[in-house]
Design a protein around this motif. Structure first.
Motif, PDB file in Angstrom:
ATOM      1  N   THR A 178       0.790  -0.976  -0.022  1.00 26.13           N
ATOM      2  CA  THR A 178       0.090   0.055   0.120  1.00 26.13           C
ATOM      3  C   THR A 178       0.979   1.344   0.068  1.00 26.13           C
ATOM      4  O   THR A 178       1.778   1.407   0.858  1.00 26.13           O
ATOM      5  N   LEU A 179       0.326   2.254  -0.941  1.00 22.52           N
ATOM      6  CA  LEU A 179       1.399   3.282  -0.925  1.00 22.52           C
ATOM      7  C   LEU A 179       0.746   4.502  -0.305  1.00 22.52           C
ATOM      8  O   LEU A 179      -0.597   4.847  -0.626  1.00 22.52           O
ATOM      9  N   ILE A 180       1.500   5.161   0.413  1.00 23.96           N
ATOM     10  CA  ILE A 180       1.042   6.291   1.403  1.00 23.96           C
ATOM     11  C   ILE A 180       1.961   7.721   0.762  1.00 23.96           C
ATOM     12  O   ILE A 180       3.076   7.391   0.780  1.00 23.96           O
ATOM     13  N   SER A 181       1.186   8.681   0.733  1.00 21.87           N
ATOM     14  CA  SER A 181       1.924  10.003   0.170  1.00 21.87           C
ATOM     15  C   SER A 181       2.866  10.309   1.240  1.00 21.87           C
ATOM     16  O   SER A 181       2.662  10.231   2.584  1.00 21.87           O
ATOM     17  N   GLU A 182       4.282  10.667   0.895  1.00 26.47           N
ATOM     18  CA  GLU A 182       5.323  11.154   1.970  1.00 26.47           C
ATOM     19  C   GLU A 182       5.221  12.551   1.964  1.00 26.47           C
ATOM     20  O   GLU A 182       6.088  13.105   2.711  1.00 26.47           O
ATOM     21  N   CYS A 183       4.682  13.139   1.024  1.00 22.54           N
ATOM     22  CA  CYS A 183       4.578  14.720   1.139  1.00 22.54           C
ATOM     23  C   CYS A 183       3.262  15.221   0.321  1.00 22.54           C
ATOM     24  O   CYS A 183       2.427  14.616  -0.022  1.00 22.54           O
ATOM     25  N   ASP A 184       3.064  16.545   0.515  1.00 20.36           N
ATOM     26  CA  ASP A 184       1.953  17.123   0.178  1.00 20.36           C
ATOM     27  C   ASP A 184       2.092  17.357  -1.321  1.00 20.36           C
ATOM     28  O   ASP A 184       3.420  17.645  -1.522  1.00 20.36           O
ATOM     29  N   PHE A 185       1.234  17.002  -2.321  1.00 21.11           N
ATOM     30  CA  PHE A 185       1.353  17.366  -3.712  1.00 21.11           C
ATOM     31  C   PHE A 185       0.054  17.887  -4.432  1.00 21.11           C
ATOM     32  O   PHE A 185      -1.028  17.291  -3.697  1.00 21.11           O
ATOM     33  N   PRO A 186       0.169  18.480  -5.413  1.00 20.11           N
ATOM     34  CA  PRO A 186      -1.130  18.802  -6.219  1.00 20.11           C
ATOM     35  C   PRO A 186      -1.202  17.804  -7.064  1.00 20.11           C
ATOM     36  O   PRO A 186      -0.450  16.720  -7.801  1.00 20.11           O
ATOM     37  N   ALA A 191      -4.537  38.621 -26.025  1.00 14.66           N
ATOM     38  CA  ALA A 191      -5.386  38.450 -24.828  1.00 14.66           C
ATOM     39  C   ALA A 191      -5.820  36.795 -24.882  1.00 14.66           C
ATOM     40  O   ALA A 191      -5.739  36.095 -23.652  1.00 14.66           O
ATOM     41  N   ARG A 192      -6.116  36.062 -25.785  1.00 18.88           N
ATOM     42  CA  ARG A 192      -6.472  34.725 -25.587  1.00 18.88           C
ATOM     43  C   ARG A 192      -5.026  34.138 -25.168  1.00 18.88           C
ATOM     44  O   ARG A 192      -5.364  32.976 -24.489  1.00 18.88           O
ATOM     45  N   ASN A 193      -3.956  34.572 -25.856  1.00 19.54           N
ATOM     46  CA  ASN A 193      -2.787  33.500 -25.420  1.00 19.54           C
ATOM     47  C   ASN A 193      -2.711  33.714 -23.960  1.00 19.54           C
ATOM     48  O   ASN A 193      -2.024  32.717 -23.067  1.00 19.54           O
ATOM     49  N   GLU A 194      -2.731  35.077 -23.312  1.00 13.22           N
ATOM     50  CA  GLU A 194      -2.552  35.462 -22.116  1.00 13.22           C
ATOM     51  C   GLU A 194      -3.616  34.399 -21.197  1.00 13.22           C
ATOM     52  O   GLU A 194      -3.167  33.997 -20.078  1.00 13.22           O
ATOM     53  N   SER A 195      -4.688  34.276 -21.803  1.00 15.93           N
ATOM     54  CA  SER A 195      -5.615  33.488 -20.792  1.00 15.93           C
ATOM     55  C   SER A 195      -5.341  31.978 -20.971  1.00 15.93           C
ATOM     56  O   SER A 195      -5.386  31.248 -19.933  1.00 15.93           O
ATOM     57  N   LEU A 196      -4.959  31.464 -22.276  1.00 16.73           N
ATOM     58  CA  LEU A 196      -4.563  30.166 -22.015  1.00 16.73           C
ATOM     59  C   LEU A 196      -3.434  29.724 -21.211  1.00 16.73           C
ATOM     60  O   LEU A 196      -3.156  28.673 -20.792  1.00 16.73           O
ATOM     61  N   ASN A 197      -2.381  30.750 -21.239  1.00 19.00           N
ATOM     62  CA  ASN A 197      -1.255  30.609 -20.262  1.00 19.00           C
ATOM     63  C   ASN A 197      -1.654  30.624 -19.038  1.00 19.00           C
ATOM     64  O   ASN A 197      -0.840  30.199 -17.890  1.00 19.00           O
ATOM     65  N   SER A 198      -2.747  31.047 -18.580  1.00 21.49           N
ATOM     66  CA  SER A 198      -3.077  31.228 -16.952  1.00 21.49           C
ATOM     67  C   SER A 198      -3.717  29.981 -16.605  1.00 21.49           C
ATOM     68  O   SER A 198      -4.218  30.181 -15.391  1.00 21.49           O
ATOM     69  N   ILE A 199      -4.015  29.094 -17.627  1.00 23.91           N
ATOM     70  CA  ILE A 199      -4.674  27.836 -17.115  1.00 23.91           C
ATOM     71  C   ILE A 199      -3.882  27.262 -15.991  1.00 23.91           C
ATOM     72  O   ILE A 199      -2.728  26.868 -16.319  1.00 23.91           O
ATOM     73  N   SER A 200      -4.689  26.659 -15.013  1.00 24.27           N
ATOM     74  CA  SER A 200      -3.765  26.115 -13.840  1.00 24.27           C
ATOM     75  C   SER A 200      -3.700  24.635 -14.251  1.00 24.27           C
ATOM     76  O   SER A 200      -4.519  23.833 -14.540  1.00 24.27           O
ATOM     77  N   PRO A 201      -2.499  24.159 -13.977  1.00 32.48           N
ATOM     78  CA  PRO A 201      -2.150  22.757 -14.496  1.00 32.48           C
ATOM     79  C   PRO A 201      -2.637  21.737 -13.420  1.00 32.48           C
ATOM     80  O   PRO A 201      -2.575  20.542 -13.480  1.00 32.48           O
ATOM     81  N   THR A 202      -3.224  22.159 -12.261  1.00 25.67           N
ATOM     82  CA  THR A 202      -3.588  21.427 -11.145  1.00 25.67           C
ATOM     83  C   THR A 202      -4.974  21.758 -10.994  1.00 25.67           C
ATOM     84  O   THR A 202      -5.759  22.509 -11.314  1.00 25.67           O
ATOM     85  N   GLN A 203      -5.663  20.544 -10.415  1.00 26.66           N
ATOM     86  CA  GLN A 203      -7.166  20.507 -10.141  1.00 26.66           C
ATOM     87  C   GLN A 203      -7.446  20.304  -8.627  1.00 26.66           C
ATOM     88  O   GLN A 203      -8.532  20.532  -8.237  1.00 26.66           O
ATOM     89  N   SER A 204      -6.600  19.760  -7.820  1.00 24.63           N
ATOM     90  CA  SER A 204      -6.708  19.630  -6.507  1.00 24.63           C
ATOM     91  C   SER A 204      -5.420  19.364  -5.584  1.00 24.63           C
ATOM     92  O   SER A 204      -4.402  19.258  -6.126  1.00 24.63           O
ATOM     93  N   TYR A 205      -5.592  18.921  -4.299  1.00 27.27           N
ATOM     94  CA  TYR A 205      -4.610  18.919  -3.325  1.00 27.27           C
ATOM     95  C   TYR A 205      -4.512  17.855  -2.708  1.00 27.27           C
ATOM     96  O   TYR A 205      -5.645  17.402  -2.128  1.00 27.27           O
ATOM     97  N   VAL A 206      -3.374  17.062  -2.580  1.00 26.08           N
ATOM     98  CA  VAL A 206      -3.348  15.847  -1.542  1.00 26.08           C
ATOM     99  C   VAL A 206      -2.331  16.262  -0.519  1.00 26.08           C
ATOM    100  O   VAL A 206      -1.220  16.538  -0.666  1.00 26.08           O
ATOM    101  N   GLU A 207      -2.790  15.790   0.841  1.00 27.25           N
ATOM    102  CA  GLU A 207      -1.704  15.965   1.834  1.00 27.25           C
ATOM    103  C   GLU A 207      -1.182  14.580   2.254  1.00 27.25           C
ATOM    104  O   GLU A 207      -1.332  13.736   1.770  1.00 27.25           O
ATOM    105  N   ALA A 208       0.071  14.876   2.780  1.00 26.80           N
ATOM    106  CA  ALA A 208       0.977  13.832   3.136  1.00 26.80           C
ATOM    107  C   ALA A 208       0.396  12.891   4.362  1.00 26.80           C
ATOM    108  O   ALA A 208      -0.564  13.437   5.125  1.00 26.80           O
ATOM    109  N   GLY A 209       0.477  11.599   3.929  1.00 23.94           N
ATOM    110  CA  GLY A 209      -0.229  10.667   4.818  1.00 23.94           C
ATOM    111  C   GLY A 209      -1.229   9.994   4.382  1.00 23.94           C
ATOM    112  O   GLY A 209      -2.059   9.056   5.024  1.00 23.94           O
ATOM    113  N   VAL A 210      -1.885  10.367   3.201  1.00 22.27           N
ATOM    114  CA  VAL A 210      -3.055   9.917   2.643  1.00 22.27           C
ATOM    115  C   VAL A 210      -2.783   8.726   1.964  1.00 22.27           C
ATOM    116  O   VAL A 210      -1.625   8.650   1.304  1.00 22.27           O
TER     117      VAL A 210
END
Length: 701
Positions: A47-55, A204-223
């Motif tokens: 079983t794999l448990i997270s050793e660090c916080d990560f997105p 303006a379009r390119n600036e918007s595309l570059n502003s897209i976040s590559p992450t969607q949520s967050y996982v804490e250590a120990g999960v």
């Protein structure tokens, strides 16, 4: 004989230094997430448990979906055109309304008002070409200021013209307003004054595309990320991919690269030392044969570096597809069994460094390689190579299933089966590279030596015709050498070929050698009658140089030429030298009677020298007791030892003893006593005579 310790010359260790350097650079130098997994497979680790916080990073498909959605919501930019407004208002003010000039002021006022609000194109899509945009808002750039407006607040040309008609009709209900405005050409001057700005919209379009976040949520250590035995879904795979990326990023940045390089260097030294000592204990002579040493080092590096690079670039899933059994076959072409097995095992050791299942892969490829060697010695024809490949595949598949039960090494059965099949046939397809290696490293394969030993080839047929006695002598020497080589595990293929060619130079002057005189000249005069001992010795010694020239002319391998040069070493033609001394010659002229060759270095070269001497001298033996043969062989070998002909040889004291015993046994079998057939006595009245078959060998004896 030669010192049996480690070589003292520095150049013998250069290949191992090259190994250390190459393996050091091939080693992984950054920590990484060392698990293999695929969507749809079962998590076979603990079983794999997270050793660090990560997105949790979005997948490429999710990022693409967001980009497409964002492009549809792009807000277009328009520039307010003062030129369009001024030109069209001036034109309206100059229109001649005729009898209806009283509406001019109202029309002009309306136009100024509508232009101040702004007119956009009727078909917005047509105006902005192929761009996609939101139809809810827009930006207007006017006087270097940019303002955002609801799209509903702006007019389109059709709506503006309709509004003008309604405004005039309401104020002047009794006139034909539409006809008047059309006839006066007013509608033609109600046009869009907000012009699409593609460049600003794209920025303006390119600036918007570059502003897209590559992450969607967050996982804490120990999960807990995934449990042992859990099916890996697309969501779990996305979490694992994100954790792997963050793991490498975080821990790779925290750990200094220097300790990893040092550990990689030490591992490289360890592997190279194991390789060196294995080679030393299985084939000491290889250290003095640079071509063999370079070749075996090259083969070791092919295997080791390939495996380590898979580990370095996190491609362990392809390890099962490596054509490693061909490495064993590359070794089998030029080395003996004990060297093949030992070096092949060492070449596979880097598999044990793979983070997962390395031991399983090691066992699989070890068995597959040994089976490939055994079968290839029996299945040598082209089509039979496919059988070798299928056998290798069968062994890999069998081991895979056995180890999968024990170690759960399988991720995706059919994917792994396909990889093993590809790797097995690659082992067959890559084997012809051996002919290139043979050329590059100047080695001679067993198949080439076997071909050279065939008495039907052109050069040996020529020897048989021109010097039949020498040819028969060579056949006897070959048989002796084979028996001696088997006694100490020397290279039989090499020594058989060398024995057939060692006296090839005698073809240039066959009558100079006693074994050819009877066959070629009958009872004619001896070649050496009338010659002084020096001239006779010169003509005898010359057959070595003639042999070297002939070997070069017929492109015999260098390793065969070395036997021609060394089979007499630096010995003296004792018969003519002693004759010279008896006639009053000076010992200071001994050089004229000495072979200018080279002392034997390899075991095989030493064996050929011994067998050549024993075979030639054995023709003078009288009697056939074991004691006579034993004393004879001991004297022949002792004479070479006393002349220090084996001082540079790899042949050990124990091996020399084994060679002598083999030759004693060989001579006993060759010159065993014949059974004399008794005379048959027949009565004289039958007119019969007594017959004697005393020279006929009894069948089976």
């Amino acid at each position: 004989m030669k010192n049996r310790g480690l070589p003292k010359k520095f150049k013998s260790y250069i290949p191992f230094i090259v190994c250390v350097v190459a393996l050091t650079f091939a080693m992984p130098h950054r920590p990484r997430f060392g698990y293999e997994y695929e969507k749809g497979s079962v998590w076979k680790y603990e079983t794999l448990i997270s050793e660090c916080d990560f997105p949790i990073y979005k997948t490429e498909a999710q990022m693409m979906e967001e980009r497409l959605a964002l492009q549809k919501r792009v807000v277009p930019y328009f520039r307010y055109s003062d030129a369009v407004v001024l030109n069209n208002l001036r034109a309206i003010d100059n229109i001649d309304f005729g009898l209806f000039s009283f509406i001019r002021e109202d029309v002009s006022k309306y136009a100024r008002n509508i232009y101040s609000i702004g007119i956009i194109p009727d078909d917005l899509t047509s105006s902005v070409a192929t761009d996609k945009f939101s139809e809810e808002v827009l930006y207007v750039i006017q006087d270097k200021l940019t303002r955002k407006y609801p799209l509903s607040e702006k007019f389109k040309p059709g709506d503006a013209r309709t509004g003008l008609l309604e405004d005039i009709s309401a104020k002047y209900p009794g006139i034909p307003a539409d006809s008047i405005l059309t006839a006066a050409g007013v509608y033609a001057h109600i046009v869009p004054n907000l012009l699409y700005d593609k460049r600003t919209t794209d920025l303006a379009r390119n600036e918007s595309l570059n502003s897209i976040s590559p992450t969607q949520s967050y996982v804490e250590a120990g999960v807990t990320l995934v449990s042992k035995g859990e099916m890996i879904t697309s969501e779990i795979k996305q979490v694992l991919d994100s954790y792997a990326a963050e793991y490498s990023s975080q821990f790779g940045g925290e750990i200094s690269v220097l300790p990893l390089w040092i550990s990689g260097f030490l591992l490289a030294v360890l592997l190279s030392l194991i390789f060196m000592f294995v080679l030393f204990f299985t084939s000491k002579g290889t250290f003095s044969r640079s071509k063999e040493l370079h070749y075996v080092t090259f083969i070791f590096l092919i295997s080791s570096v390939s495996i380590l690079l898979l580990e370095r670039f996190n491609l362990q899933r392809f390890a099962i597809m490596l054509p490693l059994p061909v490495v064993a076959r590359y070794l089998e072409a030029f080395f003996k069994d004990k060297v093949i097995v030992a070096v092949y095992v060492v070449s596979l050791l880097p598999l044990l460094l793979l983070e997962h299942y390395g031991a399983g892969y090691f066992l699989m490829f070890l068995l597959a390689g040994l089976v490939a060697v055994i079968l290839s010695q029996r299945l040598k024809r082209g089509v039979e190579q496919f059988l070798v490949a299928l056998a290798v595949f069968g062994v890999l598949l069998f081991c895979y299933k056995v180890l999968d039960f024990r170690m759960s090494i399988g991720m995706n059965l059919w994917h792994d089966v396909a990889k093993m099949l590809i790797g097995s046939f690659l082992s067959m397809a890559l084997y012809p590279m051996i002919f290139l290696f043979e050329r590059v490293f100047g080695l001679v394969s067993d198949s080439r030596l076997e071909e050279l030993s065939n008495t039907g080839n052109k050069l040996l047929r020529e020897l048989e015709i021109k010097a039949p006695g020498t040819f028969q002598h060579s056949l006897q020497v070959m048989s002796m050498c084979t028996a001696a080589a088997r006694a100490i595990g020397a290279d039989e293929y090499l020594i058989r070929a060398a024995a057939m060619y060692h006296d090839i130079g005698k073809m240039n002057n066959p009558l100079c050698f006693i074994e050819n005189t009877t066959a070629l000249s009958g009872d004619g005069p001896d070649y050496h009658d009338g010659l002084d001992p020096k001239q006779s010795a010169h003509d005898i010694i010359r057959h070595v140089a003639d042999g070297m020239d002939m070997a070069a002319k017929y492109h015999l391998p260098r390793t065969i030429r070395e036997f021609i040069l060394s089979h007499h070493g630096t010995t003296v033609t004792s018969y003519f030298y002693n004759k010279f001394l008896n006639e009053g010659g000076s010992p200071d002229e001994c050089a004229a009677f000495t072979y200018q060759g080279r002392k034997p270095i390899t075991r095989e070269q030493a064996i050929l020298m011994i067998c050549d001497t024993v075979e030639a001298a054995s023709r003078t033996l009288k009697g056939g007791s074991p004691e006579i043969y034993s004393d004879f062989v001991e004297r022949m070998v002792a004479s070479k030892v006393n002349e220090e002909q084996f001082s540079d040889s790899e042949l050990t004291i124990g091996e020399l003893h084994a060679v002598k015993e083999a030759l004693k046994s060989y001579l006993s079998q060759l010159y065993h006593e014949r059974v004399v057939y008794p005379q048959q006595k027949v009565s004289t009245k039958n007119n019969s005579i007594a017959t004697n078959n005393g020279n006929t060998e009894k069948s089976g004896r």
